[in-house]
Design a protein around this motif. Sequence first.
Motif, PDB file in Angstrom:
ATOM      1  N   PRO A   1      12.321  59.777  79.778  1.00 13.01           N
ATOM      2  CA  PRO A   1      11.877  58.340  79.245  1.00 13.01           C
ATOM      3  C   PRO A   1      12.247  58.676  77.761  1.00 13.01           C
ATOM      4  O   PRO A   1      12.285  59.819  77.244  1.00 13.01           O
ATOM      5  CB  PRO A   1      10.704  58.185  79.696  1.00 13.01           C
ATOM      6  CG  PRO A   1      10.247  59.107  80.536  1.00 13.01           C
ATOM      7  CD  PRO A   1      11.185  60.146  80.619  1.00 13.01           C
ATOM      8  N   ASP A   2      12.232  57.784  76.930  1.00 12.36           N
ATOM      9  CA  ASP A   2      12.609  57.948  75.401  1.00 12.36           C
ATOM     10  C   ASP A   2      11.580  58.755  74.753  1.00 12.36           C
ATOM     11  O   ASP A   2      11.853  59.754  73.901  1.00 12.36           O
ATOM     12  CB  ASP A   2      12.781  56.642  74.670  1.00 12.36           C
ATOM     13  CG  ASP A   2      14.066  55.951  75.052  1.00 12.36           C
ATOM     14  OD1 ASP A   2      14.983  56.388  75.540  1.00 12.36           O
ATOM     15  OD2 ASP A   2      14.062  54.555  74.774  1.00 12.36           O
ATOM     16  N   THR A   3      10.488  58.596  75.401  1.00 14.18           N
ATOM     17  CA  THR A   3       9.195  59.434  74.510  1.00 14.18           C
ATOM     18  C   THR A   3       9.585  60.947  74.951  1.00 14.18           C
ATOM     19  O   THR A   3       9.056  61.864  73.961  1.00 14.18           O
ATOM     20  CB  THR A   3       8.111  58.998  74.740  1.00 14.18           C
ATOM     21  OG1 THR A   3       7.866  59.023  76.389  1.00 14.18           O
ATOM     22  CG2 THR A   3       7.545  57.545  74.334  1.00 14.18           C
ATOM     23  N   GLU A   4       9.866  61.461  76.127  1.00 13.88           N
ATOM     24  CA  GLU A   4      10.242  62.862  76.378  1.00 13.88           C
ATOM     25  C   GLU A   4      11.466  63.124  75.936  1.00 13.88           C
ATOM     26  O   GLU A   4      11.718  64.332  75.613  1.00 13.88           O
ATOM     27  CB  GLU A   4      10.099  62.896  78.029  1.00 13.88           C
ATOM     28  CG  GLU A   4       8.770  62.512  78.673  1.00 13.88           C
ATOM     29  CD  GLU A   4       7.619  63.225  78.318  1.00 13.88           C
ATOM     30  OE1 GLU A   4       7.853  64.371  77.843  1.00 13.88           O
ATOM     31  OE2 GLU A   4       6.595  62.680  77.789  1.00 13.88           O
ATOM     32  N   GLN A   5      12.362  62.344  75.583  1.00 14.61           N
ATOM     33  CA  GLN A   5      13.724  62.738  74.892  1.00 14.61           C
ATOM     34  C   GLN A   5      13.357  63.275  73.495  1.00 14.61           C
ATOM     35  O   GLN A   5      13.924  64.251  73.045  1.00 14.61           O
ATOM     36  CB  GLN A   5      14.756  61.586  75.001  1.00 14.61           C
ATOM     37  CG  GLN A   5      15.279  61.261  75.983  1.00 14.61           C
ATOM     38  CD  GLN A   5      16.457  60.263  76.090  1.00 14.61           C
ATOM     39  OE1 GLN A   5      16.702  59.901  75.096  1.00 14.61           O
ATOM     40  NE2 GLN A   5      16.449  59.827  77.273  1.00 14.61           N
ATOM     41  N   GLU A   6      12.494  62.460  72.578  1.00 16.67           N
ATOM     42  CA  GLU A   6      11.996  62.949  71.473  1.00 16.67           C
ATOM     43  C   GLU A   6      11.371  64.232  71.613  1.00 16.67           C
ATOM     44  O   GLU A   6      11.557  65.056  70.535  1.00 16.67           O
ATOM     45  CB  GLU A   6      11.144  61.949  70.877  1.00 16.67           C
ATOM     46  CG  GLU A   6      10.691  62.359  69.430  1.00 16.67           C
ATOM     47  CD  GLU A   6      11.905  62.297  68.502  1.00 16.67           C
ATOM     48  OE1 GLU A   6      11.566  62.818  67.343  1.00 16.67           O
ATOM     49  OE2 GLU A   6      12.824  61.574  68.542  1.00 16.67           O
ATOM     50  N   PHE A   7      10.296  64.541  72.744  1.00 14.25           N
ATOM     51  CA  PHE A   7       9.575  65.676  72.548  1.00 14.25           C
ATOM     52  C   PHE A   7      11.039  66.853  72.839  1.00 14.25           C
ATOM     53  O   PHE A   7      10.849  67.890  72.245  1.00 14.25           O
ATOM     54  CB  PHE A   7       8.838  65.763  73.761  1.00 14.25           C
ATOM     55  CG  PHE A   7       8.086  67.013  74.092  1.00 14.25           C
ATOM     56  CD1 PHE A   7       7.152  67.618  73.253  1.00 14.25           C
ATOM     57  CD2 PHE A   7       8.723  67.856  75.259  1.00 14.25           C
ATOM     58  CE1 PHE A   7       6.613  68.798  73.646  1.00 14.25           C
ATOM     59  CE2 PHE A   7       8.179  68.975  75.653  1.00 14.25           C
ATOM     60  CZ  PHE A   7       7.343  69.635  74.865  1.00 14.25           C
ATOM     61  N   ALA A   8      11.627  66.540  73.897  1.00 15.96           N
ATOM     62  CA  ALA A   8      12.670  67.623  74.082  1.00 15.96           C
ATOM     63  C   ALA A   8      13.630  67.861  72.974  1.00 15.96           C
ATOM     64  O   ALA A   8      14.089  69.158  72.557  1.00 15.96           O
ATOM     65  CB  ALA A   8      13.798  67.012  75.293  1.00 15.96           C
ATOM     66  N   TYR A   9      13.975  67.005  71.947  1.00 21.65           N
ATOM     67  CA  TYR A   9      14.642  67.000  70.906  1.00 21.65           C
ATOM     68  C   TYR A   9      13.932  68.001  69.847  1.00 21.65           C
ATOM     69  O   TYR A   9      14.636  68.935  69.286  1.00 21.65           O
ATOM     70  CB  TYR A   9      15.290  65.650  70.084  1.00 21.65           C
ATOM     71  CG  TYR A   9      15.536  65.978  68.738  1.00 21.65           C
ATOM     72  CD1 TYR A   9      17.133  66.357  68.464  1.00 21.65           C
ATOM     73  CD2 TYR A   9      14.762  65.662  67.638  1.00 21.65           C
ATOM     74  CE1 TYR A   9      17.591  66.392  67.094  1.00 21.65           C
ATOM     75  CE2 TYR A   9      15.153  66.034  66.196  1.00 21.65           C
ATOM     76  CZ  TYR A   9      16.375  66.270  66.305  1.00 21.65           C
ATOM     77  OH  TYR A   9      17.130  66.427  64.830  1.00 21.65           O
TER      78      TYR A   9
END
Length: 67
Positions: A16-24
Amino acid sequence: MSNTLEKSVMMLEMLPDTEQEFAYEFIKRLVLAWDPDYTKLTPEERKRVEAAENGEYINAEDIDWDE
């Protein structure tokens, strides 16, 4: 793009987008820990620098001036 990079991007796109930001942010921390002042060269950058040092011509159109 390397096979590892392609697989990593595919996995990131599953999140999900929120987890993509965390991964980034996590990846950014890894890069900063490896090269805190952004002075290390990628293999491609090193090849270009060595070519320039040996007097080989580098076309200005091949340089991404926006980076």
